[in-house]
Design an enzyme around this catalytic site. Structure first.
Site, PDB file in Angstrom:
ATOM      1  N   VAL A 183      -1.587   5.499  -6.180  1.00 46.49           N
ATOM      2  CA  VAL A 183      -1.783   4.133  -6.692  1.00 46.49           C
ATOM      3  C   VAL A 183      -3.160   3.562  -6.346  1.00 46.49           C
ATOM      4  O   VAL A 183      -3.492   2.458  -6.767  1.00 46.49           O
ATOM      5  CB  VAL A 183      -0.657   3.170  -6.228  1.00 46.49           C
ATOM      6  CG1 VAL A 183       0.659   3.577  -6.837  1.00 46.49           C
ATOM      7  CG2 VAL A 183      -0.577   3.071  -4.726  1.00 46.49           C
ATOM      8  N   ASN A 191       2.368   9.316  -4.115  1.00 48.18           N
ATOM      9  CA  ASN A 191       1.536  10.533  -4.186  1.00 48.18           C
ATOM     10  C   ASN A 191       1.985  11.569  -3.153  1.00 48.18           C
ATOM     11  O   ASN A 191       1.370  12.615  -3.013  1.00 48.18           O
ATOM     12  CB  ASN A 191       0.045  10.200  -4.007  1.00 48.18           C
ATOM     13  CG  ASN A 191      -0.270   9.718  -2.595  1.00 48.18           C
ATOM     14  OD1 ASN A 191       0.629   9.456  -1.808  1.00 48.18           O
ATOM     15  ND2 ASN A 191      -1.545   9.599  -2.290  1.00 48.18           N
ATOM     16  N   TYR A 234      -5.934   0.685   9.236  1.00 45.73           N
ATOM     17  CA  TYR A 234      -4.633   0.191   8.773  1.00 45.73           C
ATOM     18  C   TYR A 234      -4.600  -1.338   8.838  1.00 45.73           C
ATOM     19  O   TYR A 234      -4.280  -2.012   7.859  1.00 45.73           O
ATOM     20  CB  TYR A 234      -3.530   0.775   9.644  1.00 45.73           C
ATOM     21  CG  TYR A 234      -2.121   0.440   9.213  1.00 45.73           C
ATOM     22  CD1 TYR A 234      -1.635   0.847   7.969  1.00 45.73           C
ATOM     23  CD2 TYR A 234      -1.256  -0.262  10.058  1.00 45.73           C
ATOM     24  CE1 TYR A 234      -0.326   0.558   7.582  1.00 45.73           C
ATOM     25  CE2 TYR A 234       0.051  -0.545   9.682  1.00 45.73           C
ATOM     26  CZ  TYR A 234       0.511  -0.135   8.446  1.00 45.73           C
ATOM     27  OH  TYR A 234       1.798  -0.413   8.065  1.00 45.73           O
ATOM     28  N   SER A 250       1.722   3.284   1.633  1.00 44.39           N
ATOM     29  CA  SER A 250       0.689   3.396   2.687  1.00 44.39           C
ATOM     30  C   SER A 250       1.183   4.315   3.785  1.00 44.39           C
ATOM     31  O   SER A 250       2.369   4.286   4.114  1.00 44.39           O
ATOM     32  CB  SER A 250       0.387   2.034   3.331  1.00 44.39           C
ATOM     33  OG  SER A 250      -0.563   2.201   4.372  1.00 44.39           O
ATOM     34  N   LYS A 299      -7.947   2.941   1.297  1.00 48.42           N
ATOM     35  CA  LYS A 299      -7.940   2.873  -0.173  1.00 48.42           C
ATOM     36  C   LYS A 299      -6.623   2.325  -0.711  1.00 48.42           C
ATOM     37  O   LYS A 299      -6.608   1.503  -1.620  1.00 48.42           O
ATOM     38  CB  LYS A 299      -8.229   4.263  -0.769  1.00 48.42           C
ATOM     39  CG  LYS A 299      -9.721   4.594  -0.716  1.00 48.42           C
ATOM     40  CD  LYS A 299     -10.009   6.010  -1.106  1.00 48.42           C
ATOM     41  CE  LYS A 299     -10.030   6.201  -2.597  1.00 48.42           C
ATOM     42  NZ  LYS A 299     -10.448   7.592  -2.937  1.00 48.42           N
ATOM     43  N   THR A 325      10.256  -0.800  12.436  1.00 51.60           N
ATOM     44  CA  THR A 325      11.551  -0.534  11.801  1.00 51.60           C
ATOM     45  C   THR A 325      11.879   0.941  11.990  1.00 51.60           C
ATOM     46  O   THR A 325      10.983   1.785  12.009  1.00 51.60           O
ATOM     47  CB  THR A 325      11.473  -0.897  10.299  1.00 51.60           C
ATOM     48  OG1 THR A 325      11.148  -2.289  10.198  1.00 51.60           O
ATOM     49  CG2 THR A 325      12.788  -0.648   9.580  1.00 51.60           C
ATOM     50  N   GLY A 383       8.861   7.101   0.485  1.00 49.48           N
ATOM     51  CA  GLY A 383       8.694   6.997   1.944  1.00 49.48           C
ATOM     52  C   GLY A 383       9.984   6.557   2.624  1.00 49.48           C
ATOM     53  O   GLY A 383      11.034   6.438   1.982  1.00 49.48           O
ATOM     54  N   PHE A 384       9.868   6.306   3.913  1.00 49.46           N
ATOM     55  CA  PHE A 384      11.048   5.918   4.706  1.00 49.46           C
ATOM     56  C   PHE A 384      11.619   4.586   4.201  1.00 49.46           C
ATOM     57  O   PHE A 384      12.765   4.532   3.714  1.00 49.46           O
ATOM     58  CB  PHE A 384      10.628   5.853   6.183  1.00 49.46           C
ATOM     59  CG  PHE A 384      11.515   5.046   7.069  1.00 49.46           C
ATOM     60  CD1 PHE A 384      12.887   5.293   7.127  1.00 49.46           C
ATOM     61  CD2 PHE A 384      10.982   4.026   7.867  1.00 49.46           C
ATOM     62  CE1 PHE A 384      13.714   4.537   7.956  1.00 49.46           C
ATOM     63  CE2 PHE A 384      11.800   3.281   8.698  1.00 49.46           C
ATOM     64  CZ  PHE A 384      13.159   3.525   8.742  1.00 49.46           C
ATOM     65  N   THR A 405       2.528  10.980   2.572  1.00 44.32           N
ATOM     66  CA  THR A 405       3.428  10.925   3.734  1.00 44.32           C
ATOM     67  C   THR A 405       4.884  10.795   3.303  1.00 44.32           C
ATOM     68  O   THR A 405       5.781  11.045   4.095  1.00 44.32           O
ATOM     69  CB  THR A 405       3.069   9.752   4.690  1.00 44.32           C
ATOM     70  OG1 THR A 405       3.027   8.549   3.925  1.00 44.32           O
ATOM     71  CG2 THR A 405       1.732   9.972   5.365  1.00 44.32           C
TER      72      THR A 405
END
Ligand code: UDP
Length: 322
Positions: A60, A35, A148, A78, A94, A178, A13-14, A38
Site C-alpha cells: 500500500v 504485501n 516507527y 505496518s 514508507k 496488544t 497481520g495479527f 510481516t
C-alpha cells in the site's frame, strides 16, 4: 442485504486478521490488502472460501486502485514489532507516510470513512503517566525506534489534514500493547517471546532489570473497541488498551507460573530508547464508546498459551528437540 465494503490494509497481520473475521461476522464485505512483509496467509487462509472476503497482495506504499464502491478504509498495514521495524525501517517509514497518503486518497475518492491504526509509540518514552490523548509525547526522532514513532506521528498529522481540508470522515486509534492468538512465535515482542521460551524450556530473556512497565490488552477487547470507534463520530485520536500495568519481570514470572515451565529468568541489556513505562488513560473511550477491556492478563495469557500449544505444535517440538 447489501453488505458495506471495507478495505483493510494489513489484513493478513495479527490485528488485521482478527479484524477481518469480526467485520465479516458483522455483515461487512472485506477487501484485504497486504504485501505479506510481516503478515501471513496463514492468518487468513480460512477466510478464502468466504464470498465476503477478498485478498489482494499489494504494497500500500504504492498507489491503490480499486473499481468497486468502498464504505470504509481501515489502514492497519505496518510492521509493529520493534524487531521488525528495526529490520525494515524504510518500509516502516514508507507505509506510515506514503501508505497512509494512498489509503487516505482512496477514502477521499470513495467518500469512505477512514481509520488509522496509530500507536502508543506516538507518546515515546512518556513523561506523563498514564498517557491521555492530549499528551504530545517524548519521542527521539533519530533513535532506532524513530522510524516507527515518527511514521505514525506523520500518519496522524496527514489524517487530521485530510479531515480538515478534504472533510474526510477520519478516526485515529492509538493502540497500546496488544497480544493474543496469531502473534508470530518469533515476532520479537515480549508476550510471544516469553511464551515461546517457556514452552521450549529456554531461559526467559528479560531486558534491563525488568522494571519497565507495559499494560497488555487482549486482542478481542481491542477489536471490540475498534468496531465501536469505527461507528462513532469521534475525529480526535483515541487510546485503546488495558489500564492494568505490569512490570516486565512480573509478566515473566506469570508466564513461568501459567506454563509450568522449568525455564529460568535471565537478564539481557535493555534496547535503545525502550520506554520505561506505559499505561493508557482510557477515560475517553470508556465515556464516549462505553468501552472497557474485559479480559484480564491471566485469562488472556492462558488463551494465548493454549493457542500456541495447539497451532504451533510443530515449531515448538522441533525447537524442543534441538
Ligand atoms: N522485552 C523483554 N524481553 C523480550 C522482549 C521484550 O524484556 O524478550 C521487553 C522490552 O524491552 C520492552 C517490553 O518487553 O520493555 C515490551 O516489548 P515489546 O517488544 O513487546 O513492545 P514495546 O512495548 O516495547 O513496543
Amino acid at each position: 442485504m447489501v453488505r458495506k465494503r471495507v478495505v483493510l490494509t494489513g489484513g493478513a497481520g495479527f490485528i488485521g486478521s482478527h479484524l477481518c473475521e469480526r467485520l465479516i461476522k458483522e455483515d461487512f464485505k472485506v477487501i484485504c490488502l497486504d504485501n505479506l512483509i510481516t503478515g501471513s496467509l496463514k492468518n487468513i487462509r480460512h477466510l478464502f472460501k468466504n464470498s465476503n472476503f477478498i485478498f489482494i497482495e499489494h504494497d500500500v506504499s504504492k498507489y491503490i486502485r480499486l473499481r468497486d464502491k468502498v464504505n470504509y478504509v481501515l489502514h492497519f498495514a505496518s510492521p509493529a514489532s520493534p524487531e521488525d521495524y528495526l529490520k525494515f525501517p524504510i518500509q516502516t517509514l514508507k507505509v506510515g507516510s506514503l501508505g497512509t497518503h494512498n489509503a487516505l486518497g482512496l477514502a477521499k475518492e470513495k467518500r469512505a470513512v477512514f481509520m488509522l491504526a496509530s500507536t502508543s509509540e506516538v507518546y515515546g518514552d512518556p513523561l506523563v503517566h498514564p498517557q491521555p490523548e492530549n499528551y504530545w509525547g517524548n519521542v527521539n526522532p533519530v533513535g532506532v525506534r524513530g522510524c516507527y514513532d515518527e511514521a505514525k506521528r506523520f500518519a496522524e498529522a496527514i489524517t487530521m489534514a485530510y479531515c480538515r481540508v478534504h472533510k474526510v470522515d477520519t478516526k485515529i486509534v492509538r493502540i497500546f500493547n496488544t497480544y493474543g492468538p496469531r502473534m508470530r512465535l518469533h515476532d520479537g515482542r515480549v508476550v510471544p517471546n516469553f511464551i515461546f521460551q517457556a514452552l521450549t524450556n529456554k531461559p526467559l530473556t528479560v531486558y534491563g532489570r525488568g522494571n519497565q512497565t507495559r499494560s497488555f490488552c487482549y486482542i478481542d477487547d481491542l477489536i471490540e473497541g475498534i468496531l465501536r470507534l469505527m461507528r462513532s463520530g469521534i475525529k480526535e485520536p483515541l487510546n485503546l488498551g488495558n489500564q492494568h500495568e505490569f512490570t516486565i519481570l512480573q509478566l515473566a514470572k506469570l508466564i513461568v507460573r501459567l506454563t509450568g515451565t522449568k525455564s529460568k529468568i535471565v537478564f539481557k541489556s535493555l534496547p535503545q530508547d525502550d520506554p520505561r513505562q506505559r499505561k493508557p488513560d482510557i477515560t475517553r473511550a470508556a465515556r464516549i464508546l462505553k468501552w472497557q477491556p474485559k479480559i484480564g492478563l491471566e485469562e488472556g495469557l492462558c488463551n494465548t498459551i493454549g493457542w500456541f500449544k495447539a497451532f504451533e505444535k510443530k515449531a515448538l517440538s522441533l525447537t524442543h528437540s534441538i
